[in-house]
Scaffold this motif. Sequence first.
Motif: not given
Length: 374
Positions: A234-237, A254-264, A297-310
């Motif tokens: 919602p912040y990126m929206v 065109d924006m696609n952002v994963s549903q993830v919570q991150v530090p401010s 696009s902002v998505e979590q990696t498969d192991d959910q240990g990082a965010l990948r921004v493209h």
Amino acid sequence: MRAKLHPRQTERLAHLRKLGILDTAAETQFDEIVDLASRICEVPVALISLVDEDRQWFKARVGTDDPQTDLDRSICSHVILQGDLVEIPDTTLDVRTADNPLVVGEDHIRFYAGMPLISDDGLPIGTLCVLDRTPRVLTDLQRTTLRVLAGQLMRQVELGLALHQAEVLRGEIDHRVKNSLQTVLSVVRMYKSRVHNDVAIEALAAVERRIDAVAMLHQELYQTSQSNLVALAPYMVRVASLLEASAPSHVRLDMNVSQVQVPSSMAANIGMIISEFTANAIKHAFPDGRRGTVAISVEQTDDQGALRVHCRDDGIGNANPAEENEVTRLGQRLMQAAALQIGADFALEARADGYHLTMLVALTNDFNAEVAAE
């Protein structure tokens, strides 16, 4: 006999009103306490009684329909003068209660036990009490239970006050922050309208975007109960809506952002990078009305240990290297600085099919523990 006034009556009444509990609706957590007290003490009547200036009002009650009584009928007003549990095995034999209308009247109360509800400042606001129509004596377990329940009850009441005060403070801070950001933004826009140097205009535009992004981030933080975590999508929206407003009709976002919570802080810097990339693309990648898209696009990696921004655009890319001037390099430096602040791997490349930005930012163990705790 009517009880004497408490030695700190004025302070006591002020604290009772400050708690904001008088004359409020029934609440399950308080109803459960009186029900449990009644069952454990094996008595028909249990009350959370708050002793006001000229009445005692029942926040929760079992065994009576009366929501309150005057102080002439109050046994609890005697109990708040004590620092511990008061037990009266036979009310007809105690000078404090022998002539009480509850005892001599049709209520026929013959037993009373009450534990004062005492604030952290030592101010009693009322009691948790149990009553019966036959004389009796509590067991040690029943006395201990009343003490524990009263302590838990008082902590709930004080916590409610603390939460209310925190919400009031939060609202005041929100108001002040919004006003401050709006003032700074107005100054930036005023200077931007008066300068004619391209680099200065672009620099002020970058500052303007950053302030807007901070204002949006503040709004997201204010709307969440989680103190330092932001829902990124919602912040990126919000950020995207600001960018779209500045885009010409021939450029689509065109924006696609994963549903993830991150530090401010992470959200702020990701928002900064995406804002700068998009602003630069809108301004330089689609000259002469060329139609195109900026894809994020902002998505979590498969192991959910990082965010990948493209981020990428399908503009002119490296077709015209002369376009890369001090203005575009300013935006690139801002993105690199933002990536450095969050320890991200960052790469920006001009290709024949447009600019591409890739970034990988780790979600640290501390962050994962924080999310799990929430």
